[in-house]
Design a protein around this motif. Structure first.
Motif, PDB file in Angstrom:
ATOM      1  N   UNK A  48       0.794  -1.251   0.052  1.00 47.89           N
ATOM      2  CA  UNK A  48       0.053   0.015   0.199  1.00 47.89           C
ATOM      3  C   UNK A  48       0.731   1.173   0.108  1.00 47.89           C
ATOM      4  N   UNK A  49       2.002   1.314   0.266  1.00 51.30           N
ATOM      5  CA  UNK A  49       2.871   2.418   0.346  1.00 51.30           C
ATOM      6  C   UNK A  49       3.919   2.373  -0.900  1.00 51.30           C
ATOM      7  N   UNK A  50       3.566   1.659  -1.974  1.00 53.26           N
ATOM      8  CA  UNK A  50       4.616   1.479  -3.318  1.00 53.26           C
ATOM      9  C   UNK A  50       5.179   2.814  -3.886  1.00 53.26           C
ATOM     10  N   UNK A  51       4.148   3.884  -3.607  1.00 53.03           N
ATOM     11  CA  UNK A  51       4.695   5.291  -4.285  1.00 53.03           C
ATOM     12  C   UNK A  51       5.438   5.915  -3.445  1.00 53.03           C
ATOM     13  N   UNK A  52       5.883   5.540  -2.235  1.00 52.15           N
ATOM     14  CA  UNK A  52       6.669   6.503  -1.238  1.00 52.15           C
ATOM     15  C   UNK A  52       8.096   6.237  -1.357  1.00 52.15           C
ATOM     16  N   UNK A  53       8.980   7.086  -1.123  1.00 58.00           N
ATOM     17  CA  UNK A  53      10.321   6.910  -1.303  1.00 58.00           C
ATOM     18  C   UNK A  53      11.120   7.320   0.122  1.00 58.00           C
ATOM     19  N   UNK A  54      12.221   6.528   0.471  1.00 56.64           N
ATOM     20  CA  UNK A  54      12.649   6.957   2.028  1.00 56.64           C
ATOM     21  C   UNK A  54      14.032   6.540   1.861  1.00 56.64           C
ATOM     22  N   UNK A  55      14.919   7.397   2.771  1.00 55.82           N
ATOM     23  CA  UNK A  55      16.307   7.314   2.968  1.00 55.82           C
ATOM     24  C   UNK A  55      16.410   6.731   4.362  1.00 55.82           C
ATOM     25  N   UNK A  56      17.064   5.615   4.653  1.00 64.83           N
ATOM     26  CA  UNK A  56      16.831   5.179   5.974  1.00 64.83           C
ATOM     27  C   UNK A  56      18.480   4.833   6.654  1.00 64.83           C
ATOM     28  N   UNK A  57      18.805   5.177   7.532  1.00 66.38           N
ATOM     29  CA  UNK A  57      20.149   5.124   8.241  1.00 66.38           C
ATOM     30  C   UNK A  57      20.133   4.159   9.289  1.00 66.38           C
ATOM     31  N   UNK A  58      20.836   2.855   8.940  1.00 67.83           N
ATOM     32  CA  UNK A  58      21.058   1.833   9.912  1.00 67.83           C
ATOM     33  C   UNK A  58      21.930   2.082  11.003  1.00 67.83           C
ATOM     34  N   UNK A  59      22.546   3.095  10.834  1.00 65.87           N
ATOM     35  CA  UNK A  59      23.661   3.668  11.815  1.00 65.87           C
ATOM     36  C   UNK A  59      24.941   3.323  11.634  1.00 65.87           C
ATOM     37  N   UNK A  60      25.536   2.003  11.704  1.00 65.28           N
ATOM     38  CA  UNK A  60      26.685   1.749  11.703  1.00 65.28           C
ATOM     39  C   UNK A  60      27.198   1.229  10.377  1.00 65.28           C
ATOM     40  N   UNK A  61      28.359   0.389  10.289  1.00 65.04           N
ATOM     41  CA  UNK A  61      28.986   0.162   8.977  1.00 65.04           C
ATOM     42  C   UNK A  61      28.161  -0.926   8.534  1.00 65.04           C
ATOM     43  N   UNK A  62      28.321  -1.242   7.039  1.00 62.95           N
ATOM     44  CA  UNK A  62      27.396  -2.155   6.535  1.00 62.95           C
ATOM     45  C   UNK A  62      27.608  -3.377   6.804  1.00 62.95           C
ATOM     46  N   UNK A  63      27.001  -4.279   7.365  1.00 58.37           N
ATOM     47  CA  UNK A  63      26.990  -5.604   7.785  1.00 58.37           C
ATOM     48  C   UNK A  63      27.609  -5.636   9.376  1.00 58.37           C
ATOM     49  N   UNK A  64      27.652  -4.702  10.009  1.00 53.56           N
ATOM     50  CA  UNK A  64      28.369  -4.467  11.323  1.00 53.56           C
ATOM     51  C   UNK A  64      27.297  -4.877  12.320  1.00 53.56           C
ATOM     52  N   UNK A  65      27.773  -5.438  13.473  1.00 49.37           N
ATOM     53  CA  UNK A  65      26.730  -5.889  14.485  1.00 49.37           C
ATOM     54  C   UNK A  65      25.845  -4.926  14.780  1.00 49.37           C
ATOM     55  N   UNK A  66      24.658  -5.131  15.140  1.00 47.53           N
ATOM     56  CA  UNK A  66      23.616  -4.167  15.439  1.00 47.53           C
ATOM     57  C   UNK A  66      22.932  -3.671  14.117  1.00 47.53           C
ATOM     58  N   UNK A  67      23.835  -2.861  13.456  1.00 54.98           N
ATOM     59  CA  UNK A  67      23.315  -2.224  12.196  1.00 54.98           C
ATOM     60  C   UNK A  67      22.955  -3.214  11.109  1.00 54.98           C
ATOM     61  N   UNK A  84      13.559  13.170  -0.693  1.00 52.76           N
ATOM     62  CA  UNK A  84      12.617  11.957  -0.672  1.00 52.76           C
ATOM     63  C   UNK A  84      11.318  12.546   0.048  1.00 52.76           C
ATOM     64  N   UNK A  85      10.496  11.381   0.295  1.00 47.30           N
ATOM     65  CA  UNK A  85       9.237  11.652   0.924  1.00 47.30           C
ATOM     66  C   UNK A  85       9.547  11.701   2.694  1.00 47.30           C
ATOM     67  N   UNK A  86      10.442  10.767   2.944  1.00 44.24           N
ATOM     68  CA  UNK A  86      10.775  10.798   4.165  1.00 44.24           C
ATOM     69  C   UNK A  86      12.175  10.326   4.657  1.00 44.24           C
ATOM     70  N   UNK A  87      12.689  10.633   5.721  1.00 45.14           N
ATOM     71  CA  UNK A  87      14.058  10.042   6.178  1.00 45.14           C
ATOM     72  C   UNK A  87      13.977   9.618   7.481  1.00 45.14           C
ATOM     73  N   UNK A  88      14.685   8.498   7.879  1.00 49.07           N
ATOM     74  CA  UNK A  88      14.692   7.937   9.050  1.00 49.07           C
ATOM     75  C   UNK A  88      16.021   7.782   9.523  1.00 49.07           C
ATOM     76  N   UNK A  89      16.228   8.632  10.554  1.00 51.60           N
ATOM     77  CA  UNK A  89      17.716   8.808  11.130  1.00 51.60           C
ATOM     78  C   UNK A  89      17.962   8.465  12.504  1.00 51.60           C
TER      79      UNK A  89
END
Length: 330
Positions: free
Chosen positions: A29-48, A90-95
């Motif tokens: 239902x949200x197929x038209x929405x574009x978001x930038x998302x911050x996982x926080x750490x290094x790619x593949x890192x613990x927690x992130x 974008x439509x939204x940013x998760x920081x």
């Protein structure tokens, strides 16, 4: 002319097809929405990686388009990357809220003025959330100070340490908002009468926990009476066994408590290297912020404040969560 039975069957098939179409539409239902998302750490890192997995599941479920930005847990990098993300409209940013209100709020004002919905995970941005909650600014994560204090008090109770015993807290007081969790641990220990040594996690160790091995070994060597260590960082908690072995310690020599589950932390708990962990369910810190942006963008819902961190894990219950931790969900 078709028989009534044939028509009935055709009607059922058509009805099932319509239900399937509706279900598919609801799933995406949200197929038209574009978001930038911050996982926080290094790619593949613990927690992130757990945060990322939660976000990827939300992306698949909702049909939203998500671009991922990796920051090595570096607040300055997060600020720069946020500015770059705003420029893409974008439509939204998760920081991740690690830089704190003082560093972030003016930039969030600029994003909101452009119609970009902003929400945060892992570390609160209280002023920004209060200002923009009607627009969809929410929070998903632990309440940092209370989570830190809870872990410190629980570790003190379970370890049996007494007034005058020495403990070390390895954390992030240098980051005002994120450091509240470290402060909570220290306050709980001081309330219990412990001697508390504090070490700030340097930038190299923040990005790659193995870089902290000499720091840990050096501290233990110069403080042989230390009885408790708390690592206020999921990556460092996952490296506990490596730290203790480098310091020449065996399981049980030092009571070790920390934050966040991972496959390595599960192994360390099983082996007696790590005694207690508080789990802030980081997978939810990926899934729910994506959902928040979509709910606000599509349906106009205001921001939701969700506390994900309250449960303790030790040897008594580790096997319950171990299968999910192996999948980087818990």
């Amino acid at each position: 002319m078709k028989s009534r039975k044939a028509l009935a069957i055709a009607g059922v098939v058509l009805a099932l097809a319509m239900v399937a179409q509706v279900a598919t539409a609801q799933t995406k239902w949200a197929s038209g929405v574009r978001i930038v998302f911050f996982p926080g750490g290094p790619q593949g890192g613990v927690f992130a990686v757990n945060v990322y997995n939660g976000a990827k599941q939300a992306e698949a479920d909702l049909g939203v388009h998500v671009d991922y930005v990796w920051s090595d847990w570096d607040p300055q990098k997060m600020i720069q990357q946020f500015q770059e993300a705003v420029a893409t409209r974008p439509d939204g940013i998760c920081i991740m809220g690690h830089p704190g209100d003082a560093a972030f709020d003016a930039l969030i004002d600029q994003a909101e003025a452009k119609g970009i919905i902003v929400t945060s995970q892992n570390t609160t941005l209280d002023k920004a959330e209060a200002k923009y909650s009607p627009n969809g600014f929410g929070y998903v994560g632990a309440e940092n100070y209370s989570a830190g204090h809870a872990l410190g008090a629980e570790a003190l109770k379970r370890s049996g340490l007494k007034k005058g015993d020495r403990a070390m807290v390895w954390g992030l007081l240098s980051q005002p908002a994120r450091g509240e969790r470290t402060k909570g641990v220290i306050d709980a220990f001081k309330e219990g009468g412990l001697i508390v040594d504090y070490l700030d996690i340097d930038s190299a160790t923040n990005a790659d926990p193995v870089a902290g091995v000499p720091t840990f070994a050096g501290y233990v060597s110069s403080h042989p009476d230390v009885k408790m260590v708390v690592t206020d960082h999921g990556g460092l908690t996952a490296t506990a066994e490596t730290y203790l072995k480098a310091a020449g310690k065996k399981p049980g020599d030092i009571y070790l408590a920390g934050f966040d589950l991972s496959p390595a932390t599960i192994t360390a708990i099983r082996g007696g290297w790590t005694d207690l962990v508080i789990d802030q369910q980081e997978w939810l810190q990926g899934y729910l912020p994506i959902l928040q942006i979509c709910l606000s963008k599509v349906y106009g819902f205001s921001g939701l404040h969700i506390n994900t961190g309250a449960g303790f894990v030790d040897k008594s219950n580790v096997e319950f969560v171990a299968p999910l931790a192996q999948k980087n969900i818990r």
